[in-house]
Design a protein around this motif. Sequence first.
Motif, PDB file in Angstrom:
ATOM      1  N   THR A  73       0.839  -1.209   0.000  1.00 21.22           N
ATOM      2  CA  THR A  73       0.000   0.000   0.000  1.00 21.22           C
ATOM      3  C   THR A  73       0.870   1.253   0.000  1.00 21.22           C
ATOM      4  N   GLN A  77       1.304   4.741  -2.860  1.00 23.33           N
ATOM      5  CA  GLN A  77       1.062   6.122  -2.435  1.00 23.33           C
ATOM      6  C   GLN A  77       2.072   7.044  -3.109  1.00 23.33           C
ATOM      7  N   ARG A 102      -5.825  -3.980   3.888  1.00 23.02           N
ATOM      8  CA  ARG A 102      -5.518  -3.054   2.792  1.00 23.02           C
ATOM      9  C   ARG A 102      -6.388  -1.794   2.872  1.00 23.02           C
ATOM     10  N   ASN A 106      -4.977   2.000   3.472  1.00 18.11           N
ATOM     11  CA  ASN A 106      -5.264   3.080   2.522  1.00 18.11           C
ATOM     12  C   ASN A 106      -5.920   4.258   3.220  1.00 18.11           C
ATOM     13  N   ARG A 110      -4.338   8.076   3.644  1.00 19.47           N
ATOM     14  CA  ARG A 110      -5.140   9.262   3.309  1.00 19.47           C
ATOM     15  C   ARG A 110      -5.199  10.225   4.496  1.00 19.47           C
TER      16      ARG A 110
END
Length: 135
Positions: A73, A77, A102, A106, A110
């Motif tokens: 992940t 990014q 996952r 994520n 964020r």
Amino acid sequence: MKALNFPKSHRLLRPADYGKVFDDVQLKVPHRNFLILATPNKLGHARVGLIFSKKNLKLAVQRNRIKRQVRETFRHQTDLPALDIIVLGRQGLADLENPLVRDSLNDLWRRLLKKHRQTQPTGNTAPETVSRGTD
């Protein structure tokens, strides 16, 4: 299209790198199963370090699975700022399925980006002055 790779330059490798983050935590993003600690670096790109203890993830298979998910992940990014990031695992992580891990990661990336943007000063840091005409 940019290749999504994970070179050594994007990892925290030395104990001193980890110590720098722990000594000067500027961003903290908590989650039920993870904790992200971050501090700015001067390298121009983000680096990540992983800490998953045997206390929280008993089996090596579990620790390796979660580490693979974090690295994957992180690799995706592309808009992370220049930060040194440590991802810590918490209890209950071993029970999560891969899609849930996952999604959680994520969401954490964020939130980290959002928190970093909130702590950054705006473009114009000088106080505005009002000019008065002397007609």
